[in-house]
Design a protein around this motif. Structure first.
Motif, mmCIF file in Angstrom:
data_model
loop_
_atom_site.group_PDB
_atom_site.id
_atom_site.type_symbol
_atom_site.label_atom_id
_atom_site.label_comp_id
_atom_site.label_asym_id
_atom_site.label_seq_id
_atom_site.Cartn_x
_atom_site.Cartn_y
_atom_site.Cartn_z
ATOM 1 N N LEU A 137 0.827 -1.214 0.000
ATOM 2 C CA LEU A 137 0.000 0.000 0.000
ATOM 3 C C LEU A 137 0.860 1.262 0.000
ATOM 4 N N LYS A 138 1.974 1.201 0.732
ATOM 5 C CA LYS A 138 2.890 2.343 0.749
ATOM 6 C C LYS A 138 3.440 2.595 -0.651
ATOM 7 N N THR A 139 3.808 1.515 -1.332
ATOM 8 C CA THR A 139 4.341 1.636 -2.692
ATOM 9 C C THR A 139 3.275 2.148 -3.652
ATOM 10 N N VAL A 140 2.057 1.598 -3.535
ATOM 11 C CA VAL A 140 0.958 2.026 -4.411
ATOM 12 C C VAL A 140 0.640 3.506 -4.211
ATOM 13 N N SER A 141 0.678 3.973 -2.968
ATOM 14 C CA SER A 141 0.371 5.384 -2.697
ATOM 15 C C SER A 141 1.359 6.309 -3.398
ATOM 16 N N PHE A 142 2.590 5.829 -3.572
ATOM 17 C CA PHE A 142 3.591 6.680 -4.213
ATOM 18 C C PHE A 142 3.501 6.660 -5.734
ATOM 19 N N ILE A 143 2.561 5.887 -6.288
ATOM 20 C CA ILE A 143 2.253 6.039 -7.711
ATOM 21 C C ILE A 143 1.736 7.458 -7.942
ATOM 22 N N VAL A 144 0.984 7.956 -6.957
ATOM 23 C CA VAL A 144 0.454 9.322 -7.012
ATOM 24 C C VAL A 144 1.441 10.307 -6.401
ATOM 25 N N LEU A 145 1.975 9.957 -5.224
ATOM 26 C CA LEU A 145 2.785 10.911 -4.469
ATOM 27 C C LEU A 145 4.124 11.226 -5.127
ATOM 28 N N ALA A 146 4.793 10.229 -5.704
ATOM 29 C CA ALA A 146 6.130 10.465 -6.273
ATOM 30 C C ALA A 146 6.113 11.521 -7.384
ATOM 31 N N PRO A 147 5.218 11.401 -8.401
ATOM 32 C CA PRO A 147 5.211 12.442 -9.432
ATOM 33 C C PRO A 147 4.735 13.797 -8.921
ATOM 34 N N VAL A 148 3.812 13.786 -7.952
ATOM 35 C CA VAL A 148 3.335 15.052 -7.382
ATOM 36 C C VAL A 148 4.457 15.758 -6.623
ATOM 37 N N ILE A 149 5.185 14.994 -5.798
ATOM 38 C CA ILE A 149 6.314 15.567 -5.057
ATOM 39 C C ILE A 149 7.381 16.070 -6.027
ATOM 40 N N GLY A 150 7.689 15.255 -7.053
ATOM 41 C CA GLY A 150 8.669 15.671 -8.058
ATOM 42 C C GLY A 150 8.243 16.951 -8.762
ATOM 43 N N ALA A 151 6.940 17.041 -9.105
ATOM 44 C CA ALA A 151 6.430 18.244 -9.786
ATOM 45 C C ALA A 151 6.531 19.474 -8.893
ATOM 46 N N LEU A 270 13.997 11.102 -4.963
ATOM 47 C CA LEU A 270 14.502 9.738 -4.810
ATOM 48 C C LEU A 270 15.357 9.597 -3.555
ATOM 49 N N GLY A 271 16.129 10.634 -3.247
ATOM 50 C CA GLY A 271 16.951 10.592 -2.043
ATOM 51 C C GLY A 271 16.107 10.512 -0.784
ATOM 52 N N ILE A 272 15.023 11.283 -0.757
ATOM 53 C CA ILE A 272 14.129 11.285 0.412
ATOM 54 C C ILE A 272 13.455 9.929 0.574
ATOM 55 N N THR A 273 12.913 9.393 -0.518
ATOM 56 C CA THR A 273 12.185 8.124 -0.427
ATOM 57 C C THR A 273 13.118 6.956 -0.111
ATOM 58 N N GLU A 274 14.354 7.002 -0.635
ATOM 59 C CA GLU A 274 15.316 5.936 -0.319
ATOM 60 C C GLU A 274 15.650 5.955 1.164
ATOM 61 N N HIS A 275 15.743 7.150 1.734
ATOM 62 C CA HIS A 275 16.046 7.285 3.168
ATOM 63 C C HIS A 275 14.993 6.570 4.017
ATOM 64 N N VAL A 280 10.087 3.719 -4.686
ATOM 65 C CA VAL A 280 9.295 4.509 -5.631
ATOM 66 C C VAL A 280 9.805 4.310 -7.048
ATOM 67 N N SER A 281 9.017 4.769 -7.992
ATOM 68 C CA SER A 281 9.376 4.675 -9.398
ATOM 69 C C SER A 281 10.194 5.885 -9.825
ATOM 70 N N THR A 282 11.403 5.625 -10.329
ATOM 71 C CA THR A 282 12.215 6.703 -10.893
ATOM 72 C C THR A 282 11.488 7.331 -12.074
ATOM 73 N N THR A 283 10.828 6.496 -12.853
ATOM 74 C CA THR A 283 10.091 6.967 -14.030
ATOM 75 C C THR A 283 8.994 7.943 -13.639
ATOM 76 N N HIS A 284 8.189 7.566 -12.653
ATOM 77 C CA HIS A 284 7.098 8.441 -12.215
ATOM 78 C C HIS A 284 7.649 9.754 -11.672
#
Length: 337
Positions: A137-151, A270-275, A280-284
């Motif tokens: 679920l944590k991974t699935v949530s970052f399908i949305v969160l990772a690109p939003v945070i990156g943006a 990516l640095g934050i999520t790896e910590h 997360v997806s690098t692509t997203h």
């Protein structure tokens, strides 16, 4: 005892890392190629160097631990792992062929979980008992969160840079931004290596446990991270030109300034999520970052039709990989069972 099936699984895992490298090469080099800072050949060599350099820094293996815990230990065997890897490789090659920048991370998690669920069905157990919902679920949530945070981060960085450089001569600023792109793309490649190589490290570790070579809790053998980082670096050197075109030109036109912003935002995310050990997806992440720099110009600067098709691929990755892995598990279980 090292069995033939265990050797096949380890080879497949290393092959997945190699494919991950050329599938995700576009993440690190798309903007630096589109702005002509480096040629495609120079760019993949640059990215591969920093992919491997991450081996010397990312030693906590938090992401590897998260991946390894996707399926409950009692439901992990070599057949499950082989089915999951085969499904993940199949989806990666399919999306690479059609130039779709999907997530290697999510296809691996989906494949592993789908095979674990199929194993539970064969045993007649409750399928929810086979998977650990928390990391999934944590991974699935970052399908949305990772690109939003990156943006969001890329928008902030872009606005800061624009304000700092607003009085600079355009030609001088462009020259400096192209130099800075070497740094930002190196940072993104470094973070990509640290995040993505760990995913297969976790799979190989549980394979050795399932094969009776290791006991769960044993220290990870040093050859595992070394081989995984090398495989992803060699894969990156093979390139992924169809996806480079999508990332570098089809989402929005990217300048050197915007390339610096997008790559830096991707590296920070990516640095934050790896910590925190989140795979997360690098692509997203980098896609969201590129969208962010496009938004700073105007919403119309982003080609939303392309973006929507990418989002559909992201949403489908885990369920498609899981379904494919379940079918493959049934076949593999019939052959080896």
């Amino acid at each position: 005892m090292v069995t033939t099936l265990l050797v096949i699984v380890i080879i497949m895992a290393i092959a997945f890392d190699y494919i991950n490298g050329f599938h995700d090469a576009a993440n690190s080099i798309a903007t630096i190629v589109s702005t002509k800072v480096l040629t495609p050949f120079q760019a993949v060599l640059w990215a591969a160097l920093f992919n491997f350099a991450a081996y010397f820094y990312f030693t906590d293996h938090k992401v590897a631990n998260t991946i390894a815990k996707t399926v409950v230990e009692d439901y992990i065997n070599l057949e499950v792992i082989l089915a999951g890897l085969s499904a993940a490789i199949g989806w990666n090659l399919f999306t690479w062929y059609y130039g779709i920048p999907s997530s290697s991370s999510h296809t691996l998690i989906g494949g592993f979980a789908g095979a674990g669920i199929a194993h539970a069905l064969v045993l007649g157990d409750n399928v929810l008992e086979a998977i650990n919902l928390s990391p999934i679920l944590k991974t699935v949530s970052f399908i949305v969160l990772a690109p939003v945070i990156g943006a969001l981060i890329s928008v902030i960085i872009t606005l800061i840079i624009i304000n700092i450089a607003r009085y600079a001569r355009p030609s001088t600023a462009e020259k400096w931004f192209k130099r800075l792109q070497l740094v930002s793309s190196a940072a993104l490649s470094f973070a990509h290596g640290g995040n993505d190589a760990q995913k297969v490290m976790g799979i190989i570790y549980v394979s050795l446990v399932a094969g009776g070579v290791l006991v769960n809790g044993d220290h990870m053998p040093e050859w595992i991270p070394l081989v995984c980082y090398a495989a992803i670096a060699f894969g990156t050197m093979s390139g992924g030109w169809k996806i480079v075109k999508t990332m570098g030109t089809k989402i929005t036109k990217v300048t050197a300034l915007e390339g610096v912003s997008a790559e830096t935002a991707g590296a920070v995310t990516l640095g934050i999520t790896e910590h925190f050990g989140i795979p997360v997806s690098t692509t997203h992440t980098i896609t969201g970052s590129i969208i962010g720099v496009g938004i700073t110009k105007s919403f119309s600067a982003v080609k939303w039709g392309v973006t929507y098709s990418l989002i559909w691929a992201w949403v489908l990755t885990i369920p498609v990989s899981a379904t494919f892995a379940g079918i493959l598990y049934a076949v593999i279980h019939y052959i080896f069972g």
